[in-house]
Structures are given as C-alpha cells and as structure tokens.
Design a protein around this motif. Structure first.
Motif, mmCIF file in Angstrom:
data_model
loop_
_atom_site.group_PDB
_atom_site.id
_atom_site.type_symbol
_atom_site.label_atom_id
_atom_site.label_comp_id
_atom_site.label_asym_id
_atom_site.label_seq_id
_atom_site.Cartn_x
_atom_site.Cartn_y
_atom_site.Cartn_z
ATOM 1 N N THR A 80 0.835 -1.197 0.000
ATOM 2 C CA THR A 80 0.000 0.000 0.000
ATOM 3 C C THR A 80 0.873 1.251 0.000
ATOM 4 O O THR A 80 1.959 1.266 0.568
ATOM 5 C CB THR A 80 -0.896 0.002 1.256
ATOM 6 N N TYR A 112 1.515 4.481 1.667
ATOM 7 C CA TYR A 112 1.198 5.174 2.911
ATOM 8 C C TYR A 112 1.743 6.605 2.923
ATOM 9 O O TYR A 112 1.876 7.211 3.980
ATOM 10 C CB TYR A 112 1.770 4.402 4.097
ATOM 11 N N GLY A 140 2.578 8.176 7.748
ATOM 12 C CA GLY A 140 1.900 6.908 7.560
ATOM 13 C C GLY A 140 2.840 5.740 7.344
ATOM 14 O O GLY A 140 2.489 4.581 7.602
ATOM 15 N N TRP A 141 4.059 6.031 6.879
ATOM 16 C CA TRP A 141 5.021 4.966 6.614
ATOM 17 C C TRP A 141 5.664 4.401 7.881
ATOM 18 O O TRP A 141 6.161 3.268 7.870
ATOM 19 C CB TRP A 141 6.131 5.473 5.696
ATOM 20 N N HIS A 152 4.458 1.202 8.846
ATOM 21 C CA HIS A 152 4.286 0.282 7.723
ATOM 22 C C HIS A 152 5.541 0.194 6.863
ATOM 23 O O HIS A 152 5.458 0.104 5.639
ATOM 24 C CB HIS A 152 3.102 0.727 6.870
#
Length: 315
Positions: A117, A119, A130-131, A134
């Motif tokens: 995804t 991110y 966001g990373w 993730h």
C-alpha cells in the motif's frame, strides 16, 4: 539523514503511542529481556564451511515465530532492540536500534509482510508519517521463491521471509572505496562467515514500497521523479586486507529514458558484477539518488530489500 531526524523527532513527539497494539513500543522489561538474549546470540562465533562450499541465505519462517504482527505479516522481534545483529546461516547482518523514548532502527531486519500500500499521503509532519508503522514491505510482496499464487498485496496472505534494509547515511563516509573498513563506521554491512574469504555467487534485490511510491508520487520528503532522475543501490566488498573495493551499482528507479522504470519483482544482480567485487569478508551497502539535499542527504527513502545471497568459500 533527514529521514533519521524525522523518525527521531516524530518518535519523541508521539512516542508512537498512536500505533496499534501490533506496533507498540516494547516495554522496558521486554526490551531488557530481548536485549540480553540477543546479545548472547550475537556473540556466538560463526563456523566457516569448508573451502569450496557454496552457502545460500535461507530465510525460514522460524525467524518470525515471535515476530511483531502488523498489516500483512510479521517483522523481526528484535527490530527495536539495541546491541543485537541479525544472524542467519553464516551471515551476520548489521543492526542498530533503540526503544528508549522512541523507536528507531537501521541496518537489516527480516520480514514476511505482504503489504504494498502507498502510505505516503499522511497529514502529519512531512507527509510521511503513515510509513512509520508500515515500513516492513517489499514490492514483490514476499521473498524470492514464494508460490506464484500469492500475489503482492493480497490481504491475509504471507509468503517467504526476506531482508528489509534501512540505510542511515549519516553514519557512512562517502565514496569509501580504497579505505579501511570497520563495522562501527558503516550502517549496512553483512559479515560472511568468521575468518574465511568468499566469492559472491548470487544476490537478489527488490525495491521497497516507501521509495517506490516516493519516486512515483512523492511522500513529503521525496519529489516525484522526472526525466533525468535515478535511484540506485551501491554494493562494496571488503577484501582480505580490510580494504573496501570499488562499488557495483544496481538501479532501483531510473528515469533517464522516456519513462520511469522501477521493476517490482526480484531482480538478479549479475554474476559479472558480483565477480568484480573480488574475494571478500564483508559486503557494504550504500544508496544514492538524484533527489538529494546537499546538507541532509537523500530525500528518497533509504530502504531496499534483498534475498538469496549466495557465496562460496575460497580461502
């Protein structure tokens, strides 16, 4: 360097408290226990195979039995544990970490996360927040050799483990070829065996999702690549005298032609290139990007993935 400062700053601001229970910071008790166990493992001497023996990195699911669960799989339980390196077969992978006050790591870890995804659209500082929770994937979706029925990004599926690397450029001297190697001077190195000398017979490389989407769309630090941009992995050897060899360069993203080229499958580093490293005791990894700041270094996220490192003992 900029990414490292970002991680530290974000960690101090948030304490990563907003992460799900899957990504909680280790408690001091657990961290101490893991540190003690890992340090003991790290001190165990590796036994060199006999001369002429070829050894290929074999990342088994047992490496993630106690791994941290996250979206799409697990990553190494010691990712945020200090004073421990990742040891697999005859290979010792560098690793630096802390979980005191914030979570930070660099070097190498193992993962089987099947999540590709993007991110990079987070609303927090820099647009890359966001990373942080993730950062465990590979664009191939799993290690090399996984059944083709497991497609990258398929929810609820995991494949074979693979190595994820984060390069902290602030540690490394630039253009180190011809200088003397020391473990403490470099972020990303792999020690091969104990005292033996090895030829490198094979290596597979894959681009990590963060730089992939950063080159494609930008991520708050990185700008989308335009004509003339490129991003590559540099691989050095360390010879029997401890001298660092000239590097080989492996392209991860290239826009020097008419379009942006970023292979998402596992790619072989050619045997001819690997042979040019000579007979080595260590491999050292650095990265380069045209999207860089003269003071802070690369804006492109400094991650890459590898698998199936194969070496033969020659001395």
């Amino acid at each position: 360097m900029k990414k490292a400062v970002y991680f530290l700053t974000l960690g101090l601001m948030l304490g990563f408290a907003s992460c799900s229970s899957d990504d909680d910071v280790l408690s001091s008790e657990n961290a101490s226990a893991l540190k003690s166990a890992s340090a003991k493992t790290a001190r165990t001497a590796v036994t060199d195979p006999s001369i002429g023996t070829t050894t290929t990195l074999n990342l088994t699911s047992s490496l993630l039995t106690n791994g941290t669960t996250t979206t799409g799989g697990k990553y190494w339980e010691n990712t945020y544990v200090s004073n421990t390196n990742l040891s697999v077969d005859i290979f010792t992978f560098s690793h630096t970490a802390t979980s005191v006050g914030y979570n930070y790591w660099d070097g190498f870890i193992v993962s089987n996360v099947n999540d590709i995804t993007d991110y990079g659209s987070g609303a927090g500082p820099g647009g890359s927040d966001g990373w942080v929770a993730h950062q465990w994937g590979t664009m191939a979706g799993s290690g090399f050799g996984t059944s083709s029925t497991i497609a990258a990004g398929t929810p609820g599926t995991t494949g074979d483990p693979y190595i994820v690397a984060y390069w902290s450029s602030y540690m490394d001297p630039a253009s180190p070829q011809g200088t003397t190697f020391s473990e403490s001077s470099f972020s990303n190195w792999i020690k091969i065996g104990n005292t033996g000398l090895y030829s490198v017979e094979g290596l597979k490389i894959n681009i990590h999702p963060w730089p992939y989407y950063g080159c494609l769309n930008g991520d708050g630090f990185a700008q989308p690549f335009a004509s003339g941009d490129h991003f590559e992995l540099l691989i050095y050897g360390v010879d029997e005298n401890g001298t660092i060899t000239n590097p080989i360069e492996h392209s991860l993203a290239d826009y020097t032609g008419s379009s942006l080229v970023m292979p998402t499958g596992w790619i072989n580093v050619s045997t001819t290139e690997l042979a040019s490293l000579g007979d080595v005791k260590y491999l050292v990894f650095q990265m380069a990007s045209t999207d860089s700041d003269p003071i802070y270094g690369m804006n492109t996220a400094a991650y890459f993935c590898l698998d199936k490192l194969s070496v033969k003992r020659v001395e």
